[in-house]
Design an enzyme around this catalytic site. Structure first.
Site, PDB file in Angstrom:
ATOM      1  N   ASP A  56     -17.255 -26.041 -26.337  1.00 52.57           N
ATOM      2  CA  ASP A  56     -18.639 -25.571 -26.330  1.00 52.57           C
ATOM      3  C   ASP A  56     -18.705 -24.122 -26.830  1.00 52.57           C
ATOM      4  OD1 ASP A  56     -21.426 -26.150 -25.324  1.00 52.57           O
ATOM      5  OD2 ASP A  56     -21.008 -24.371 -24.133  1.00 52.57           O
ATOM      6  N   GLU A  85     -17.536 -26.845 -31.365  1.00 55.68           N
ATOM      7  CA  GLU A  85     -18.957 -26.644 -31.599  1.00 55.68           C
ATOM      8  C   GLU A  85     -19.089 -25.203 -32.089  1.00 55.68           C
ATOM      9  OE1 GLU A  85     -23.346 -26.359 -29.540  1.00 55.68           O
ATOM     10  OE2 GLU A  85     -21.628 -25.325 -28.702  1.00 55.68           O
TER      11      GLU A  85
HETATM   12  C1  GLC Z   1     -23.927 -25.702 -26.311  1.00 58.05           C
HETATM   13  C2  GLC Z   1     -24.377 -26.981 -25.660  1.00 58.05           C
HETATM   14  C3  GLC Z   1     -25.755 -26.804 -25.121  1.00 58.05           C
HETATM   15  C4  GLC Z   1     -25.732 -25.674 -24.112  1.00 58.05           C
HETATM   16  C5  GLC Z   1     -25.142 -24.405 -24.715  1.00 58.05           C
HETATM   17  C6  GLC Z   1     -24.789 -23.412 -23.674  1.00 58.05           C
HETATM   18  O1  GLC Z   1     -24.680 -25.387 -27.420  1.00 58.05           O
HETATM   19  O2  GLC Z   1     -24.290 -28.040 -26.575  1.00 58.05           O
HETATM   20  O3  GLC Z   1     -26.252 -27.961 -24.531  1.00 58.05           O
HETATM   21  O4  GLC Z   1     -27.024 -25.405 -23.667  1.00 58.05           O
HETATM   22  O5  GLC Z   1     -23.934 -24.683 -25.391  1.00 58.05           O
HETATM   23  O6  GLC Z   1     -23.668 -23.836 -22.960  1.00 58.05           O
END
Ligand code: GLC
Length: 563
Positions: free
Chosen positions: A229, A288
């Site tokens: 994440d 991500e």
């Molecule tokens: C990422 C997740 C999202 C979350 C953010 C903060 O982007 O996919 O759902 O709100 O991180 O952790």
């Protein structure tokens, strides 16, 4: 001879039940990975909230769908300020999802069915209820635990102004002031997301040690990988410099920011990769990482770092042949030098589902509040999916897209839970619409999601889109996905490799060959005539073939094989 083909009207429809391929090396290079959002997948105990036991009970469905791996959004102990992306204990399962024994059973069962399990790791920030943060606040200024986060005195005469001008992704300042143990307003701490999500200070050695240990904990539990994440956020520019501008959200994803995509993050991943490689079983990391360009994303997947990174540039592309071709070419070109597979994704738990994005005019972004033309959106979504699954590399499918689910755009304010919705001005805010629990049955309590309602209300008509309603129905979106995934397993040219050979095609149409496989996607508003390139494998809509020519309607993708 003229032949009518119904959507997905190939022999593959009958062969829908995929067989589980024997494990092989580098399985992830062309894997189809299915994202489960545990809150909304299946509820085993009737409390209205999905859980791990629910996921376990539905694993055979995922096996039959034909996916290779399952990525689970966070299920760790959390106060749920951001639906579990605010973790209080990285080694515990939140009681609302079950316990560690359930996680163990889920991993084991998945493996028995030939499915891999990828868990979500949230290293950029913890929950404000994490023990380190609670103690950092309780112990007051000077507490060594404050160094594990970004605590700073405020600016202004009495420290009443935030330490710098950074804004939270969810809107408002990225800093919150704490009340010190003596009751006075005190230091500020950094949170790029909600105030309940304080950012870790990755310069502090304890943070790195802790996450390496957390990695080992889950690797020992048997997981096959991690989705990281906010992988681009861990390292902040030295001195936390001001950006010098407001409206920072507009810059996100277009510029290198002092809090995102700093070169220092790569050192963290090199260390993590060494840990992963100590374990047997070909396990992976997927990042991500929202970066300005696919070229910068490619840096995360250099051979000694991570395996995959989500292709958000692809997700953000409109249903437009020219734009799609550009992003496909650019993606393949930037991944080739680092030797990583391209990845493709159309939906996830943070964006409006693609069936609704494509139902609306282009250019509205990924937080859409209008249903648009639903029939058009579904037609395009099906075509977009077949295009995505024809590209070389790995693809991500978000739960419910195989049912053609639209976003639920009309949720009443009082049921919404997305923290960004309540902060306004933020980047996100309408993410609840893609998080509504999915329908399994035509009727009954929460359409088979569970025995006790659902944490977000499901719309009327949800049952018509259910797994039950679509199973075995020729031309249904579910059968289209099953056929496509089955074809990926039986056609060696699908998924593999790192290139496409573009074929001449009318405007608005993408046509490419990959070995014995040909894909044509008509993104335009009119039917087009193309050569019938071989034996029809699959089509997302009704196509007609006569005398070696095929008529491909608007918003339709066709697969042929010449083998
Ligand atoms: C990422 C997740 C999202 C979350 C953010 C903060 O982007 O996919 O759902 O709100 O991180 O952790």
């Amino acid at each position: 001879m003229s032949q009518q083909h119904s959507p997905s009207g190939s022999p593959l429809t009958e062969a829908a039940v995929a067989t589980v391929a024997a494990p092989r090396r580098d399985w992830w290079r062309d894997a189809v990975i299915y994202q489960v959002y545990p809150r909304s997948f299946a509820d085993s105990n009737g409390d209205g909230m999905g859980d791990l036991e629910g996921v376990r009970s539905r694993l055979p469905y995922l096996r039959d769908l034909g996916v290779d791996a399952v990525w689970l959004s966070p299920f760790y102990a959390s106060p749920q300020a951001d639906a579990g992306y605010d973790v209080a204990d990285y080694r515990a399962v939140d009681p609302m999802f079950g316990n560690l024994l359930d996680a163990d059973a889920l991993i084991r069962d998945a493996h028995e069915l030939g499915l891999r399990i990828i868990v979500d790791l949230v290293p950029n920030h913890s929950s404000d209820q994490h023990e380190w943060f609670r103690r950092a606040v309780a112990e007051g200024p000077g507490s060594p635990l404050r160094d594990r986060y970004h605590f700073r005195p405020g600016k202004g005469k009495n420290g009443e102004l935030p330490p710098n001008d950074w804004e939270s992704i969810f809107g408002g300042p990225a800093w919150t002031r704490v009340t010190e143990p003596d009751g006075t307003p005190g230091e500020w701490y950094l949170h790029l997301f909600a105030p309940e999500q304080p950012d870790f200070n990755w310069e502090h050695p304890a943070v790195g040690d802790e996450f390496r240990s957390i990695l080992r904990f889950w690797l020992d539990m048997g997981v096959d990988g991690f989705r990281i994440d906010v992988a681009h956020g861990l390292v902040k520019a030295d001195g936390l410099p001001d950006l010098g501008t407001h409206d920072q959200l507009k810059l996100l994803g277009n510029d290198v920011m002092p809090f995102f995509d700093q070169d220092g993050v790569h050192e963290v991943y090199r260390q993590w990769r060494q840990i992963l490689d100590e374990y047997s079983g070909d396990r992976i990391f997927v990042a991500e990482a929202w970066t300005p360009t696919v070229e910068r994303t490619a840096l995360y997947v250099r051979p000694d770092e991570l395996h995959q990174a989500f292709n958000f540039q692809y997700l953000g592309t409109d249903w437009d042949a020219k734009e799609l071709r550009t992003v496909i070419d650019r993606t393949l070109e930037s991944m080739r030098p680092v030797g990583a597979p391209a990845t493709w994704v159309l939906s996830n738990h943070d964006v409006t589902r693609h069936a609704t994005r494509f139902a609306n005019p282009p250019g509205l972004g990924t937080q859409i509040r209008t249903a648009g033309d639903r029939a058009l959106g579904l037609r395009r979504a099906r075509a977009a999916t077949l295009l995505m699954l024809a590209l070389p590399g790995s693809a991500y499918v978000y739960q419910g897209e195989e049912l053609g689910l639209p976003d639920v755009v009309d949720l009443p304010d009082e049921v919404r839970q997305d923290p960004a919705y309540f902060r306004g001005e933020g980047q996100d805010g309408f993410r609840d619409g893609c998080r509504v629990p999915i329908p399994w049955t035509r009727a009954g309590s929460s359409y088979g999601f569970g025995a006790g309602g659902s944490w977000l209300p499901q719309p009327a008509g949800w049952g018509d889109l259910s797994v039950e309603a679509q199973t075995g129905v020729p031309g249904s979106t579910l059968e289209l996905y099953r056929s496509a995934l089955s074809a990926r397993r039986s056609q060696p040219d699908l998924g593999a490799g790192d290139a496409v050979e573009w074929l001449r095609a009318p405007e608005g149409v993408l046509a490419f060959r990959r070995g014995e496989f040909v894909c044509v996607a008509n993104t335009g508003g009119e039917a087009v005539a193309t050569p019938a390139y071989g034996r029809l494998l699959l089509a997302s809509g009704e196509i007609t073939e006569a005398d070696g020519e095929a008529k491909v309607p608007a918003d339709t993708t066709v697969w042929w094989t010449t083998g």
